[in-house]
Design an enzyme around this catalytic site. Structure first.
Site, PDB file in Angstrom:
ATOM      1  N   LEU A  97     -45.767  52.508 -13.314  1.00  0.00           N
ATOM      2  CA  LEU A  97     -45.959  51.016 -13.584  1.00  0.00           C
ATOM      3  C   LEU A  97     -45.369  50.841 -15.049  1.00  0.00           C
ATOM      4  O   LEU A  97     -44.415  51.546 -15.529  1.00  0.00           O
ATOM      5  CB  LEU A  97     -47.393  50.732 -13.897  1.00  0.00           C
ATOM      6  N   TYR A 151     -51.192  52.640 -20.378  1.00  0.00           N
ATOM      7  CA  TYR A 151     -50.286  52.060 -19.481  1.00  0.00           C
ATOM      8  C   TYR A 151     -49.682  52.924 -18.698  1.00  0.00           C
ATOM      9  O   TYR A 151     -49.419  54.319 -19.051  1.00  0.00           O
ATOM     10  CB  TYR A 151     -49.223  51.128 -20.101  1.00  0.00           C
ATOM     11  N   CYS A 152     -49.188  52.728 -17.539  1.00  0.00           N
ATOM     12  CA  CYS A 152     -48.612  53.532 -16.505  1.00  0.00           C
ATOM     13  C   CYS A 152     -49.549  54.835 -16.231  1.00  0.00           C
ATOM     14  O   CYS A 152     -49.209  55.903 -16.481  1.00  0.00           O
ATOM     15  CB  CYS A 152     -47.178  53.880 -16.625  1.00  0.00           C
ATOM     16  N   PRO A 153     -50.849  54.702 -15.896  1.00  0.00           N
ATOM     17  CA  PRO A 153     -51.756  55.878 -15.926  1.00  0.00           C
ATOM     18  C   PRO A 153     -51.381  56.739 -14.671  1.00  0.00           C
ATOM     19  O   PRO A 153     -50.875  56.142 -13.624  1.00  0.00           O
ATOM     20  CB  PRO A 153     -53.195  55.298 -15.668  1.00  0.00           C
ATOM     21  N   LYS A 164     -53.185  59.507 -25.200  1.00  0.00           N
ATOM     22  CA  LYS A 164     -51.644  59.680 -24.353  1.00  0.00           C
ATOM     23  C   LYS A 164     -50.353  59.343 -25.257  1.00  0.00           C
ATOM     24  O   LYS A 164     -50.354  58.700 -26.178  1.00  0.00           O
ATOM     25  CB  LYS A 164     -51.681  58.681 -23.038  1.00  0.00           C
TER      26      LYS A 164
END
EC number: 2.3.1.204
Length: 279
Positions: A97, A151-153, A164
């Site tokens: 994502l 974001y973008c997990p 992260k």
């Protein structure tokens, strides 16, 4: 699970540094070109026309979107928001994502053969171990598990103490594998995360969607510089990539884009253009 060193280790590696160049294979050095050249190199590696490749790339003010992001109910408004803030938004051809890229974020593409023998998890694990080896003198606290609120997990988020700093995606073309990771090295990670959170707010607008988009929490994101408490730079980390790679190969070579690669790149680049025409 295969040994990560055996997955990456090859007699020769081709090194490509696209982090500071203006053009890639004759096209502007944007994320569109990056994903096209990675596909091209995966084909070359698959056909044994090139040794395995490690490629470094940096893009300023870019939001790389996943295919599900292109289906957000108000994606046009989201894209307008990016443009108004001088960001380029592009849809990549690998998984994941939205991810924020700028001069403080180093991307590494590890392009190797063996798609018929290596599982997706083998390759993800190899990249995790490679990054851990890059920073082994500074920390042994790098872990891989999903950071909820990032974001973008994903299962292979890289973090220290629950914050992260990196995410991994993967793409396979023929028998070639491109494992791509972004490393948040320096800069304001919380601002990046807040920007993506605002993008989702505008592009989704609280509508119900079949796909579950992340509810981004900037507090769970951080740069390696912040996490390690030292002022790391992208240039310093690039040198760590080379140093770590030297332990896994006998020689590192630089080879310009070849004629057949140029032809494949032109095709792949047009495919990226077409993919992005939808938004």
């Amino acid at each position: 699970m295969k040994n990560w060193k055996e997955i990456i280790r090859h007699n020769t590696f081709r090194y490509m540094d696209h982090s500071t160049v203006n053009t890639v294979a004759g096209k502007p050095n944007t994320a569109l070109a990056s994903f096209a050249i990675d596909d091209t190199l995966a084909i070359s590696v698959s056909e044994e026309a090139s040794p395995p490749v490690i490629r470094l790339w940096v893009h300023s003010n870019t939001i790389v979107l996943g295919i599900p992001d292109s289906r957000l109910p108000h994606i046009e408004e989201g894209m307008a928001f990016l443009e108004e803030n001088n960001y380029q938004g592009i849809i990549r051809n690998s998984g994941g994502l939205a991810v924020a890229l700028d001069e403080g974020v180093l991307n590494i593409s590890l392009i190797i053969p063996g798609a018929q023998n290596l599982s997706i998890y083998d390759c993800y694990e190899a990249m995790v171990r490679f990054v851990q080896a890059m920073f082994t003198d500074l920390t042994d606290a790098i872990e891989a598990y999903e950071i909820v609120g990032s974001y973008c997990p994903g299962d292979y988020d890289l973090s220290i103490d629950g914050k992260k700093f990196a995410g991994i995606s993967q793409r396979r073309v023929k028998k070639g594998i491109s494992v791509q990771i972004y490393l948040d090295i320096e800069g304001n990670s919380k601002e990046r995360a807040s920007f993506i959170r605002e993008f989702y707010r505008i592009a989704k607008q609280d509508e119900d969607t079949a796909f579950t988009y992340p509810e981004v929490n900037p507090e769970v994101m951080a740069s390696l510089s912040d996490l390690l408490g030292i002022p790391l730079t992208v240039e310093e980390v690039k040198q760590r990539v080379i140093t770590t790679l030297k332990d896994l190969t006998e020689e590192i070579v630089t080879i310009p884009v070849q004629k057949t690669e140029q032809e494949n790149f032109d095709k792949r680049y047009q495919q990226m253009i077409k993919r992005n025409e939808t938004i």
